[in-house]
Design a protein around this motif. Structure first.
Motif, PDB file in Angstrom:
ATOM      1  N   LEU A 214       0.827  -1.196   0.000  1.00 41.55           N
ATOM      2  CA  LEU A 214       0.000   0.000   0.000  1.00 41.55           C
ATOM      3  C   LEU A 214       0.869   1.257   0.000  1.00 41.55           C
ATOM      4  O   LEU A 214       0.634   2.196  -0.773  1.00 41.55           O
ATOM      5  CB  LEU A 214      -0.929  -0.008   1.212  1.00 41.55           C
ATOM      6  CG  LEU A 214      -1.757   1.255   1.449  1.00 41.55           C
ATOM      7  CD1 LEU A 214      -2.740   1.479   0.316  1.00 41.55           C
ATOM      8  CD2 LEU A 214      -2.489   1.173   2.795  1.00 41.55           C
ATOM      9  N   ALA A 215       1.888   1.275   0.849  1.00 39.49           N
ATOM     10  CA  ALA A 215       2.763   2.437   0.930  1.00 39.49           C
ATOM     11  C   ALA A 215       3.479   2.675  -0.399  1.00 39.49           C
ATOM     12  O   ALA A 215       3.604   3.816  -0.860  1.00 39.49           O
ATOM     13  CB  ALA A 215       3.773   2.248   2.058  1.00 39.49           C
ATOM     14  N   ALA A 216       3.946   1.589  -1.034  1.00 38.98           N
ATOM     15  CA  ALA A 216       4.647   1.730  -2.313  1.00 38.98           C
ATOM     16  C   ALA A 216       3.710   2.249  -3.396  1.00 38.98           C
ATOM     17  O   ALA A 216       4.082   3.116  -4.198  1.00 38.98           O
ATOM     18  CB  ALA A 216       5.245   0.378  -2.720  1.00 38.98           C
ATOM     19  N   LEU A 217       2.487   1.757  -3.429  1.00 41.49           N
ATOM     20  CA  LEU A 217       1.527   2.209  -4.444  1.00 41.49           C
ATOM     21  C   LEU A 217       1.139   3.668  -4.234  1.00 41.49           C
ATOM     22  O   LEU A 217       0.925   4.413  -5.197  1.00 41.49           O
ATOM     23  CB  LEU A 217       0.290   1.318  -4.416  1.00 41.49           C
ATOM     24  CG  LEU A 217       0.487  -0.104  -4.954  1.00 41.49           C
ATOM     25  CD1 LEU A 217      -0.672  -1.000  -4.542  1.00 41.49           C
ATOM     26  CD2 LEU A 217       0.641  -0.100  -6.466  1.00 41.49           C
ATOM     27  N   ARG A 218       1.046   4.087  -2.998  1.00 40.91           N
ATOM     28  CA  ARG A 218       0.738   5.486  -2.734  1.00 40.91           C
ATOM     29  C   ARG A 218       1.888   6.404  -3.168  1.00 40.91           C
ATOM     30  O   ARG A 218       1.656   7.553  -3.553  1.00 40.91           O
ATOM     31  CB  ARG A 218       0.440   5.676  -1.245  1.00 40.91           C
ATOM     32  CG  ARG A 218      -0.974   5.227  -0.868  1.00 40.91           C
ATOM     33  CD  ARG A 218      -1.228   5.365   0.619  1.00 40.91           C
ATOM     34  NE  ARG A 218      -2.651   5.157   0.918  1.00 40.91           N
ATOM     35  CZ  ARG A 218      -3.138   4.958   2.138  1.00 40.91           C
ATOM     36  NH1 ARG A 218      -2.311   4.940   3.184  1.00 40.91           N
ATOM     37  NH2 ARG A 218      -4.423   4.783   2.318  1.00 40.91           N
TER      38      ARG A 218
END
Length: 293
Positions: A35-39
């Motif tokens: 999730l953090a990487a996609l954000r």
């Protein structure tokens, strides 16, 4: 149509990127580090060993917030139980796109039978390279395979037609499959012996180097296919029960050495792979119904 892709692994990332680039209203659900990487940078895509990486800014969410027309679930078999509870409070249709040999019953028991559709993500496939999804080149192996989706019981419905048309509009070859439960059970009967043999050998190439292991795998495939409660779907899988071992073994050994096999989930030797295969094997032993009404 407002869509949510639930699961941000290779296939979920690819599906959401294709839908987004086609101009559809789609979000991708992810958790934790993914999730953090996609954000930070969206879905990152690259062709297998190619140097170019492109960014697709698919909107990402941490939890389903409602208002969707369709949720497409792309998680591993053993992760499905954890997905059902957060989806139970929604009203959207849910299309399960993953390995599954237990039929719609366990899914409908939690979500309501009327909300469930089944399918399989016949996308190009690939592997995760850090945050980058490395996928097979356009026009490569698997490109011409249509993604099957279907209603429990094989009904033809307006919503199924709408899903097929929506995916096709995004350039994703899709077809309505009236025998989806049998299709998934057949796929499991083939893929479980294949996946377990590759896992035990240390990968597809290592399995190809052991003809006795491949021969044992073929025999397990035949046993699983013979135990199915309905004829194999597609019918071509029946050839695995009829062709001589002397022909099947070398053909499968060539496949296991191919880039298609090496750059596939068969090279994933993680505990998650073992857990998925174990649950699929358990579902096959329990006897998936060919059609649930």
């Amino acid at each position: 149509m407002k869509l949510l892709v639930y699961g941000a692994g290779v296939l979920g990332s690819l599906l959401s990127a294709r839908l987004y680039e086609a101009g559809l209203d789609v979000s991708l659900l992810a958790r934790g580090k993914r999730l953090a990487a996609l954000r930070r940078h969206g879905v990152l895509l690259a062709e297998e060993n190619g140097p170019a990486v492109r960014r697709v800014p698919v909107p990402v969410v941490e939890r389903p917030d409602g208002g969707y027309d369709l949720v497409a679930v792309l998680v591993r078999t053993h992760q499905v139980a954890a997905v059902l509870e957060p989806l139970a409070g929604l009203t959207s249709d849910v299309l399960f796109l993953h390995n599954w040999a237990a039929g719609p019953g366990p899914l409908g028991a939690v979500l309501g039978r009327e909300r469930v559709l089944l399918g399989f993500p016949a996308l190009s496939g690939g592997t995760m390279d850090g945050d980058v999804v490395r996928h097979r080149a356009a026009g490569g192996p698997g490109r011409g395979i249509a993604m099957p989706v279907g209603e429990p019981g094989g009904r033809a419905t307006p919503r199924l037609d709408r899903i097929v048309r929506t995916f096709r509009a995004a350039g994703i070859r899709t077809r309505a499959e009236p025998r989806m439960e049998s299709w998934l059970a057949t796929h499991a009967a083939f893929s479980v012996p294949l996946g377990q043999a590759a896992l035990a050998a240390g990968g597809p190439a290592a399995l190809a180097d052991d003809p006795e292991a491949v021969r044992g795998m073929v025999r397990r495939m035949r046993q699983q296919l013979a135990a199915l409660p309905a004829p194999p779907v597609p019918r071509g899988f029946a050839a695995l029960r009829a062709l001589p071992e002397g022909l099947l073994v070398p053909v499968l050994r060539r496949f296991l050495r191919s880039p298609t096999a090496v750059h596939s989930g068969l090279s994933d030797l993680s505990p998650a792979t073992a857990a998925e295969l174990d649950l699929l094997a358990e579902q096959l032993r329990a006897g998936a119904p060919a059609r649930v009404r």
